[in-house]
Design an enzyme around this catalytic site. Structure first.
Site, PDB file in Angstrom:
ATOM      1  N   HIS A   1      -9.667  -6.917  -1.993  1.00 18.31           N
ATOM      2  CA  HIS A   1     -10.452  -6.061  -2.893  1.00 18.31           C
ATOM      3  C   HIS A   1     -11.786  -6.708  -3.286  1.00 18.31           C
ATOM      4  CE1 HIS A   1      -7.287  -3.149  -3.144  1.00 18.31           C
ATOM      5  NE2 HIS A   1      -6.433  -4.016  -3.654  1.00 18.31           N
TER       6      HIS A   1
ATOM      7  N   ASP B   1      -1.625  -3.561   3.867  1.00 15.65           N
ATOM      8  CA  ASP B   1      -1.341  -3.539   2.429  1.00 15.65           C
ATOM      9  C   ASP B   1      -1.262  -2.073   1.993  1.00 15.65           C
ATOM     10  OD1 ASP B   1      -1.889  -5.684  -0.082  1.00 15.65           O
ATOM     11  OD2 ASP B   1      -2.321  -3.589  -0.576  1.00 15.65           O
TER      12      ASP B   1
END
Lengths: 552, 438
Positions: B109, B148
């Protein structure tokens, strides 16, 4: 008086120590076929003028377990494992195991008990006198393992070894191998222990008899019998303790025990030897046997020297003795004598043997130095590998990554028959100072005589589950209120002390080997703590000793 | 025998975001226990490596930190990034066939510009590894497959303009999960159109849907792209027991995927079912990557495993069809887009840092060139960072940025500097990770 006996590959040494002095010592050829005979002869000789009632303890470091494995003096054993889900272990053990249902998870929860309906054939498969049982995560909860062991015992199996009793550490495969190897050597080891006890009785020696273990600690025979595999590879351990007894430096050191055939290399810090990060490999299989960070290489004083083109090879085969002391072919010792690093035997004969190698343009000193250089180079390479291995060992905290684990040696220590010359040559090459402590010739027996008893145990507490467990004891109990890391240390130290008095071991400091503390969260709230602790009776030596040289 | 797998295992037992945060010391404790208990570190097929500390410049080949990367990170970030570099070295030197950096803190992220922590990440460790592979080993074409459950918006941000990095992310649909992005239309900027592939899946999708998607689409795209190296951002929160997401994948599903994908290097990302999933999923992935039998790795408790419903496969089939077509037409589309934008392309982004409550506004402008890959300029303003409100104007120079573009870029930076509008004016040199303050 403390009596130590070390059975090595070449010699069986016995030494008697009182008040920090070596008062008697003997060196005899090892009787490989009948190890016990050699031990008894050495014992009788070292005790010939002594009052045996003064002996406080006898420690034997022998090759009995190692030999049982290498020479096949073993007994077949039944191996039963409870693997649960995970890696396929069908090639992880020396034999194909019998698979038993039942599984404990990483938190110690019994996910599935043993389903006996699946094991109706167990009685039929079980045809041996001894067995080993091992379950994944049995060190978190031994219930399944214990149940299985009981069942196997009921099938008229004489002795059953449990993985969780051999080590409290995680590693199912290693524990299983330790249990299995213990099982297959137990008969031979038991026989040896009984003979020793009998021989002691005949000589009116009433002092406790201990066996040296690979981790440099001793155990009374009765305790050692519960974990025979721990008595494997005791030679190097004895040597290390010997160095410690003769006064290891507090500097970061590298010790070299130079024998006729091999050199054992170990690392030292603060006067203590460094332990290996994982257990010893036995017969090609990893076990949970704790041992030292050390390596052996096939170079020694009696190593055969050969000319290979313009270069030389030294070892690994042994040819000795040196020409200087009546041998036929040139050995490393002859080169060391020729180059002036040591003096013994007939220097002229050694020079003649080395001269044979010389090419027309070479002088004899050059030749000798070249040979020595081949040997020291190999040793140095091994040392560099060990240093590298130490520096890259896995670490699991940021702090340890930053700190690093580099080992920067400051001193070389030489012991053993061939140490004197070789260590000097090596020290020159590595630009390090060196030391050859007095008494270094029987260091192994000294080490055995002075080794402290060791016991190690672990404790795991999971406050969410509300219990604590000492796998080595099979003890799983409710947590007392107000539990903490300090309380855990107290509990485990107490258990170790109980064992100490039970086995009449001298009072010894208890030390923490490793500890971990984790807060556990369930959902988003603090739910408990996991404490893992590992402690031991501090290993090492009972007293230091002033060396005395012995004439061979 | 050369080991099949180099395993950089680094559970960072002394690093956490906060005591009850999913990224706390406990996260890989049970995984460590499982791997150790299995004896995985002892098998000849696996060699364990320890991470090293990455250099600040390794991070700066990717990131520009405001006020600086050094002030935003802890040594833990250098260690997990360094773990990826060790994994890359192990594979590239030929010591091992593949490598798995099972490390934390995670990274997918983290975007190019960093003002703080978002989605538990500060440094995009895969991106750091990608740029390292290029600088040190001269690798050009790389595929990153992100498994993910969350859209790897940081990786997307970093690779969005790079036609030589194929970034594929499948994840739980952004309308139902953080970070709320990752839709198929986000397919890359004009010169890199089609190399950013988002595959949002419906909640509840399990092994069946996942493998249907892999076999029907991802596999073909990867074959078509012909990467020199495949990297797996191996998040494990598609697992049915994950507390932060709602998917139904099992350890077997993940292990099989690892086997099919045959990644050169895998890097751990998320996965917060620390007891019920991570020990088993990691064991499965490790065994698969080490060419060992993983068929016995089954979670002891599957009582919460739900079979996926029919809509999940329908979504998968729709993605296969639509994305397949987009991929097929990508070069043509890219050409059209480039023609249309006439030398510069710009986008405006609003970025939220959930961990620290930072709001950032960014305008990113790409300057294209016929002779090189051009350069980027970025205007960023962030409110409520730990350093207060901050703003910066940033020029990012690619490895191949030509002299003409460099001159134009510096002119632009100096012009912005003179405006006195920005707290910081930086020039990033991606080739060596130097960041110049203007």
């Amino acid at each position: 008086m403390l009596l130590g006996i070390d059975v090595g590959g070449t010699f069986t040494d016995a030494v008697l120590i009182a008040q920090g002095q070596i008062i008697a010592q003997v060196k005899r050829k090892t009787t490989h076929e009948k190890i016990l005979e050699g031990i008894i002869e050495a014992l009788d000789e070292v005790l010939c003028n002594e009052d045996v009632s003064q002996i406080e303890r006898v420690v034997i470091s022998s090759t009995i377990v190692t030999n049982a494995l290498t020479q096949g003096h073993i007994e077949p054993a039944f191996l039963a494992v409870m693997t649960g889900p995970g890696m396929n272990v069908s090639h992880s053990f020396p034999v194909e195991p019998y698979y038993v249902s039942g599984y404990v998870d990483h938190r110690g929860k019994v996910v599935a008990p043993i389903d006996w309906s699946k094991h109706q054939d167990l009685h039929k498969k079980l045809t041996t006198q001894v067995a080993a049982v091992s379950g994944k995560f049995s060190v978190r909860n031994p219930v399944n393992e214990e149940t299985l062991a009981r069942e196997i015992k009921d099938c008229s199996c004489k002795k059953v070894f449990l993985g969780s009793e051999l080590s409290g550490e995680l590693n199912f495969v290693r524990r299983t191998n330790s249990a299995y190897f213990s099982a297959i050597v137990t008969k031979e080891f038991e026989k040896f222990c009984q003979q020793i006890e009998r021989s002691m009785k005949q000589r009116n020696i009433t002092a406790p008899v201990h066996i040296l273990k690979a981790d440099g600690g001793t155990l009374p025979l009765a305790v050692a019998l519960r974990q025979p595999i721990e008595a494997v590879f005791t030679g190097p351990a004895a040597s290390i303790l010997g160095i410690e007894a003769l006064g290891a430096s507090s500097l970061k050191s590298i010790s070299l025990d130079v024998g006729g055939t091999t050199i054992d290399i170990a690392f030292w810090e603060n006067g203590l030897p460094l332990m290996a990060k994982s257990g010893a490999v036995v017969d090609g299989y990893p076990t949970s046997v704790r041992s030292f960070h050390m390596r052996s290489i096939g170079i020694g004083g009696d190593s055969h020297v050969k000319r290979v083109g313009t270069d030389f090879s030294v070892g690994p085969e042994r040819i000795g003795p040196a020409v200087a002391v009546g041998g036929q072919e040139a050995t490393l010792s002859d080169a060391l004598i020729t180059a002036g690093y040591i003096e013994f035997g007939d220097k002229g004969a050694a020079q003649k043997a080395i001269q044979k190698f010389a090419l027309p343009e070479e002088n004899i000193l050059e030749v000798a130095e070249k040979i020595i250089n081949v040997a020291t180079k190999q040793i140095e390479v091994t040392i560099q590998e060990m240093l590298h291995e130490w520096s890259i060992q896995p670490v699991y905290t940021v702090n340890d990554v930053i700190k690093g684990t580099d080992f920067e040696p400051e001193l070389l220590i030489g012991v053993g028959g061939g140490a004197k010359g070789l260590i000097k040559a090596l020290a020159n090459k590595m630009a390090l100072p060196f030391d050859v402590p007095r008494g270094a010739m029987v260091a192994n027996a000294i080490g055995a005589a002075l080794a402290r008893p060791t016991l190690s145990a672990s404790l795991r507490a999971d406050t969410t589950e509300g219990y604590y467990l000492i796998p080595e004891s099979g003890k799983r109990e409710k947590l007392p209120s107000g539990f903490s890391l300090a309380k855990a240390e107290e509990l485990l130290a107490n258990w170790l002390r109980e064992q100490t008095s039970k086995w009449q071991l001298p009072d010894q400091e208890v030390e923490v080997i490793s500890k971990e503390f984790f807060r556990t969260i369930h959902g988003y709230y603090d739910s408990g703590e996991i404490i893992s602790l590992s402690m031991q009776l501090k290993p090492g030596i009972l007293q230091k000793v002033a060396g005395r040289e012995v004439e061979l | 025998m050369k080991p099949n797998l180099g395993l950089v295992f680094f559970p960072a037992f002394d690093w956490m975001i906060s005591p009850t945060h999913p990224e706390r010391q406990e996260r890989l404790l049970y995984t460590r226990d499982q791997l150790t208990e299995e004896g995985l570190f002892d098998v000849p097929q696996i060699r364990e490596y320890r991470p090293r500390l990455a250099e600040i410049n390794d991070l700066q080949r990717v990131h520009i930190g405001v006020p600086s990367i050094a002030r935003l990170i802890t040594p833990a970030h250098l260690t997990s990034a360094g773990g990826c570099l060790v994994a890359a070295d192990a594979v590239m030197s030929g010591e091992v066939k593949r490598a798995f950096a099972l490390v934390r803190p995670p990274g997918h992220h983290a975007m190019k510009i960093v003002h703080g922590i978002r989605g538990f990440c500060t440094i995009n460790i895969e991106a750091v590894m990608v740029e390292y592979l290029r600088s040190v080993y001269g690798i050009k074409k790389i595929a990153v497959v992100d498994t993910d459950v969350h859209h790897g918006d940081g990786s997307e941000d970093i690779f969005y303009h790079d036609p030589n990095v194929l970034y594929i992310s499948f994840h739980q649909d952004g309308r139902t999960l953080y970070p709320g992005t990752g839709f198929p239309e986000e397919a890359g900027s004009p010169a890199a159109w089609g190399t950013n592939i988002n595959l949002p899946l419906l909640p509840g999708t399990g092994d069946e849907g996942l493998h249907r998607l892999y076999d029907g689409l991802i596999k073909n795209i990867l074959e078509d792209f012909e990467p020199e190296i495949i990297i797996n951002s191996a998040g494990q929160d598609n697992h049915f027991s994950d507390p932060l997401a709602s998917m139904s994948v099992t350890a077997q599903g993940y292990a099989k995927l690892a086997q099919k994908l045959n990644a050169d290097i895998a890097v751990l990302e998320g996965g917060y079912s620390v007891e019920a999933a991570l020990p088993y999923v990691n064991t499965g992935i490790i065994l698969a990557m080490a060419d060992m039998d993983y068929s016995k790795v089954i979670e002891p408790d599957q009582s919460n495993l739900r079979k996926q419903d029919d809509r999940c496969n329908k979504r998968v089939d729709q993605l296969i069809a639509e994305t397949g077509e987009m991929w097929h037409n990508r070069l043509k589309t890219s050409k059209e887009m480039l023609a249309k934008c006439q030398g510069t392309w710009s986008r405006k982004k609003n970025i939220y840092y959930d961990e620290e409550g930072i709001r950032e506004e960014q305008i990113e402008t790409l300057h294209y060139c016929n002779k090189c890959s051009g350069y980027h300029s970025i205007q960023t303003a962030a409110a409520d960072t730990r350093f207060g409100d901050q703003s910066a104007f940033i020029i990012s120079l690619n490895r191949d940025t030509c002299k003409t573009c460099q001159d134009a870029a510096y002119d632009e930076a100096l012009k912005e500097k003179r405006k006195n509008k920005w707290q910081y004016v930086f020039v990033q040199h991606k080739a060596n990770g130097e960041i110049e303050t203007i």
